[in-house]
Scaffold this motif. Structure first.
Motif, PDB file in Angstrom:
ATOM      1  N   GLU A  56       0.828  -1.202   0.000  1.00 29.89           N
ATOM      2  CA  GLU A  56       0.000   0.000   0.000  1.00 29.89           C
ATOM      3  C   GLU A  56       0.866   1.257   0.000  1.00 29.89           C
ATOM      4  O   GLU A  56       0.607   2.211  -0.748  1.00 29.89           O
ATOM      5  CB  GLU A  56      -0.928   0.010   1.218  1.00 29.89           C
ATOM      6  CG  GLU A  56      -1.953  -1.111   1.235  1.00 29.89           C
ATOM      7  CD  GLU A  56      -1.426  -2.388   1.854  1.00 29.89           C
ATOM      8  OE1 GLU A  56      -2.191  -3.363   1.942  1.00 29.89           O
ATOM      9  OE2 GLU A  56      -0.246  -2.413   2.263  1.00 29.89           O
ATOM     10  N   SER A  57       1.917   1.260   0.828  1.00 27.97           N
ATOM     11  CA  SER A  57       2.809   2.422   0.862  1.00 27.97           C
ATOM     12  C   SER A  57       3.542   2.595  -0.456  1.00 27.97           C
ATOM     13  O   SER A  57       3.707   3.713  -0.960  1.00 27.97           O
ATOM     14  CB  SER A  57       3.825   2.279   2.007  1.00 27.97           C
ATOM     15  OG  SER A  57       3.183   2.321   3.262  1.00 27.97           O
TER      16      SER A  57
ATOM     17  N   ASN B 240       2.513   1.661  -3.431  1.00 27.16           N
ATOM     18  CA  ASN B 240       1.560   2.203  -4.394  1.00 27.16           C
ATOM     19  C   ASN B 240       1.385   3.702  -4.214  1.00 27.16           C
ATOM     20  O   ASN B 240       1.241   4.453  -5.188  1.00 27.16           O
ATOM     21  CB  ASN B 240       0.204   1.504  -4.250  1.00 27.16           C
ATOM     22  CG  ASN B 240       0.206   0.092  -4.799  1.00 27.16           C
ATOM     23  OD1 ASN B 240       1.147  -0.314  -5.493  1.00 27.16           O
ATOM     24  ND2 ASN B 240      -0.838  -0.670  -4.499  1.00 27.16           N
ATOM     25  N   GLN B 241       1.390   4.141  -2.967  1.00 30.22           N
ATOM     26  CA  GLN B 241       1.276   5.575  -2.690  1.00 30.22           C
ATOM     27  C   GLN B 241       2.464   6.338  -3.269  1.00 30.22           C
ATOM     28  O   GLN B 241       2.298   7.372  -3.920  1.00 30.22           O
ATOM     29  CB  GLN B 241       1.194   5.812  -1.182  1.00 30.22           C
ATOM     30  CG  GLN B 241       1.189   7.288  -0.790  1.00 30.22           C
ATOM     31  CD  GLN B 241       1.136   7.458   0.709  1.00 30.22           C
ATOM     32  OE1 GLN B 241       0.060   7.551   1.289  1.00 30.22           O
ATOM     33  NE2 GLN B 241       2.286   7.478   1.353  1.00 30.22           N
ATOM     34  N   TYR B 242       3.668   5.828  -3.040  1.00 36.81           N
ATOM     35  CA  TYR B 242       4.850   6.500  -3.574  1.00 36.81           C
ATOM     36  C   TYR B 242       4.806   6.550  -5.101  1.00 36.81           C
ATOM     37  O   TYR B 242       5.115   7.582  -5.719  1.00 36.81           O
ATOM     38  CB  TYR B 242       6.129   5.779  -3.130  1.00 36.81           C
ATOM     39  CG  TYR B 242       6.306   5.687  -1.635  1.00 36.81           C
ATOM     40  CD1 TYR B 242       5.923   6.729  -0.796  1.00 36.81           C
ATOM     41  CD2 TYR B 242       6.854   4.543  -1.037  1.00 36.81           C
ATOM     42  CE1 TYR B 242       6.083   6.637   0.574  1.00 36.81           C
ATOM     43  CE2 TYR B 242       7.016   4.450   0.334  1.00 36.81           C
ATOM     44  CZ  TYR B 242       6.626   5.495   1.136  1.00 36.81           C
ATOM     45  OH  TYR B 242       6.780   5.411   2.497  1.00 36.81           O
TER      46      TYR B 242
ATOM     47  N   TYR C 219       2.071   9.249  -6.311  1.00 38.59           N
ATOM     48  CA  TYR C 219       2.168  10.671  -5.991  1.00 38.59           C
ATOM     49  C   TYR C 219       3.540  11.287  -6.202  1.00 38.59           C
ATOM     50  O   TYR C 219       3.671  12.506  -6.105  1.00 38.59           O
ATOM     51  CB  TYR C 219       1.719  10.898  -4.543  1.00 38.59           C
ATOM     52  CG  TYR C 219       0.237  10.663  -4.340  1.00 38.59           C
ATOM     53  CD1 TYR C 219      -0.702  11.582  -4.811  1.00 38.59           C
ATOM     54  CD2 TYR C 219      -0.229   9.514  -3.708  1.00 38.59           C
ATOM     55  CE1 TYR C 219      -2.055  11.369  -4.638  1.00 38.59           C
ATOM     56  CE2 TYR C 219      -1.584   9.285  -3.529  1.00 38.59           C
ATOM     57  CZ  TYR C 219      -2.490  10.223  -4.004  1.00 38.59           C
ATOM     58  OH  TYR C 219      -3.834  10.004  -3.835  1.00 38.59           O
TER      59      TYR C 219
ATOM     60  N   LEU D  12      -4.976  11.201   1.437  1.00 39.93           N
ATOM     61  CA  LEU D  12      -4.484  10.682   0.158  1.00 39.93           C
ATOM     62  C   LEU D  12      -5.153   9.356  -0.167  1.00 39.93           C
ATOM     63  O   LEU D  12      -4.934   8.367   0.520  1.00 39.93           O
ATOM     64  CB  LEU D  12      -2.958  10.482   0.197  1.00 39.93           C
ATOM     65  CG  LEU D  12      -2.074  11.705   0.342  1.00 39.93           C
ATOM     66  CD1 LEU D  12      -0.611  11.281   0.374  1.00 39.93           C
ATOM     67  CD2 LEU D  12      -2.309  12.690  -0.779  1.00 39.93           C
TER      68      LEU D  12
ATOM     69  N   VAL E 288      -5.349   5.887  -1.907  1.00 38.47           N
ATOM     70  CA  VAL E 288      -4.279   4.994  -2.354  1.00 38.47           C
ATOM     71  C   VAL E 288      -4.892   3.736  -2.960  1.00 38.47           C
ATOM     72  O   VAL E 288      -5.777   3.126  -2.350  1.00 38.47           O
ATOM     73  CB  VAL E 288      -3.374   4.602  -1.163  1.00 38.47           C
ATOM     74  CG1 VAL E 288      -2.276   3.651  -1.617  1.00 38.47           C
ATOM     75  CG2 VAL E 288      -2.770   5.842  -0.518  1.00 38.47           C
TER      76      VAL E 288
ATOM     77  N   THR F 263      -9.903   9.112  -8.362  1.00 37.01           N
ATOM     78  CA  THR F 263      -9.290   7.829  -8.012  1.00 37.01           C
ATOM     79  C   THR F 263     -10.347   6.741  -7.926  1.00 37.01           C
ATOM     80  O   THR F 263     -10.142   5.608  -8.381  1.00 37.01           O
ATOM     81  CB  THR F 263      -8.533   7.941  -6.671  1.00 37.01           C
ATOM     82  OG1 THR F 263      -7.637   9.041  -6.722  1.00 37.01           O
ATOM     83  CG2 THR F 263      -7.735   6.678  -6.398  1.00 37.01           C
TER      84      THR F 263
ATOM     85  N   SER G  37      -4.797   7.509   3.332  1.00 38.11           N
ATOM     86  CA  SER G  37      -3.519   7.667   4.018  1.00 38.11           C
ATOM     87  C   SER G  37      -3.539   8.912   4.894  1.00 38.11           C
ATOM     88  O   SER G  37      -4.071   9.953   4.500  1.00 38.11           O
ATOM     89  CB  SER G  37      -2.386   7.782   2.990  1.00 38.11           C
ATOM     90  OG  SER G  37      -1.146   8.015   3.628  1.00 38.11           O
TER      91      SER G  37
ATOM     92  N   THR H 273       4.002   8.890   6.807  1.00 40.11           N
ATOM     93  CA  THR H 273       2.743   8.449   6.226  1.00 40.11           C
ATOM     94  C   THR H 273       2.297   7.129   6.834  1.00 40.11           C
ATOM     95  O   THR H 273       3.118   6.299   7.223  1.00 40.11           O
ATOM     96  CB  THR H 273       2.855   8.275   4.688  1.00 40.11           C
ATOM     97  OG1 THR H 273       3.784   7.218   4.403  1.00 40.11           O
ATOM     98  CG2 THR H 273       3.326   9.553   4.037  1.00 40.11           C
TER      99      THR H 273
ATOM    100  N   VAL I 189      -0.782   4.332   5.826  1.00 37.19           N
ATOM    101  CA  VAL I 189      -1.916   3.951   4.978  1.00 37.19           C
ATOM    102  C   VAL I 189      -2.855   3.084   5.794  1.00 37.19           C
ATOM    103  O   VAL I 189      -2.453   2.084   6.390  1.00 37.19           O
ATOM    104  CB  VAL I 189      -1.443   3.183   3.731  1.00 37.19           C
ATOM    105  CG1 VAL I 189      -2.654   2.798   2.873  1.00 37.19           C
ATOM    106  CG2 VAL I 189      -0.473   4.032   2.921  1.00 37.19           C
TER     107      VAL I 189
END
Length: 280
Positions: A27-28, A30-32, A35, A131, A133, A196, A206, A270, A272
């Motif tokens: 999950e983290s 995917n966030q990076y 964004y 955010l 995600v 999204t 997040s 962060t 998530v």
């Protein structure tokens, strides 16, 4: 300007840095990917924490994996050797391109080693449910394609987050919270969730803590207590049955990454949320 992030391949579980676990959650990651344009993840000669599609993403220059030579990890030093690698890279990139790069850690605590950090007055902004995600099983091509197609909406989110940071720097008082209630930031948060959810029926949200630099001399006496804005306008989040996005602001003195004076955002922390949000 493209956005770059320097990520540690561990999650800090305690503020002293001794409790940690290796790895970057899907999950983290995917966030990076969604964004940020460039992701730097240090590795070392003892343990290499891989990420999905690493070779392909390195080839496409989306991520880079600078390698450090370490003597040990854990034990009496805890996570310090790993965090040192991250902070050395953060100083290098921030000095080279101030404003483009930021250091980020995941989990519930930040940890900065004393010999590579500085004690500095700063503001900490805590943004909850901010955010959207994609969930862990999301296809890499889907994330990169969405990022390209919705570049304007994603860029707007970061533009207004930067503006909020600047507003807090200039006037970190309680009255700012009232103005933020009508700020365009609330709308772009809503827009980011809307577009999204058009791509993915399941989302995760997040929380983000942002350390913002502060020239204490210009604001001494301007405020006496932290404040919170518990309802950044976000009808879309409420439609999911989750709490609306919120903002809390605290000011403090403590360790932050060493950075040029013109660097506004110093670090991100962060987290998530694991529970999936189902779009209507």
């Amino acid at each position: 300007m493209d956005k770059g992030i320097i990520v540690s391949p561990i999650e800090i579980l305690a503020s002293d840095g001794f409790s940690f676990r290796t790895g970057i959650s899907l999950e983290s990651f995917n966030q990076y990917l969604l964004y940020w344009n460039h992701i730097v993840i240090p590795t070392n000669n003892i343990v290499h924490v891989g990420v999905p599609h690493e070779d392909l993403l390195v080839e496409q220059k989306i991520i880079s994996r600078p390698k450090f030579s370490l003597r040990s990890i854990g034990g009496k030093e805890g996570s310090k050797p790993l965090i040192d690698c991250q902070m050395l890279l953060a100083k290098y990139y921030m000095d080279m391109e101030p404003g483009k790069w930021v250091l980020a850690q995941s989990g519930t605590h930040s940890y900065f080693t004393e010999d590579l950090a500085q004690s500095r007055n700063h503001i900490q902004m805590e943004l909850a449910n901010i955010l959207p995600v994609p969930p862990s099983g999301t296809n890499l091509e889907d994330i990169l394609q969405f990022k390209l197609e919705r570049k304007d909406e994603l860029d707007a989110l970061w533009y207004y987050l930067d503006k909020v940071c600047l507003d807090v720097q200039k006037e970190p008082d309680r009255a700012l919270a009232q103005r933020l209630a009508l700020h365009d930031f609330g709308k772009v948060v809503e827009d980011s969730m809307r577009v999204t959810s058009e791509r993915w029926r399941c989302l995760q949200l997040s929380d983000v803590k942002v350390q913002v630099s502060l020239d204490w001399k210009t604001v001494v006496g301007a405020f006496t207590a932290p404040y919170a804005l518990d309802s950044i306008p976000n009808v879309f989040a409420c439609a999911f049955g989750v709490a609306a996005s919120s903002l809390k602001v605290n000011w403090e003195k403590g360790l932050v990454p060493t950075a040029p004076d013109e660097q506004r955002k110093l670090s991100y922390l962060t987290s998530v949320k694991k529970n999936l949000i189902l779009a209507a």
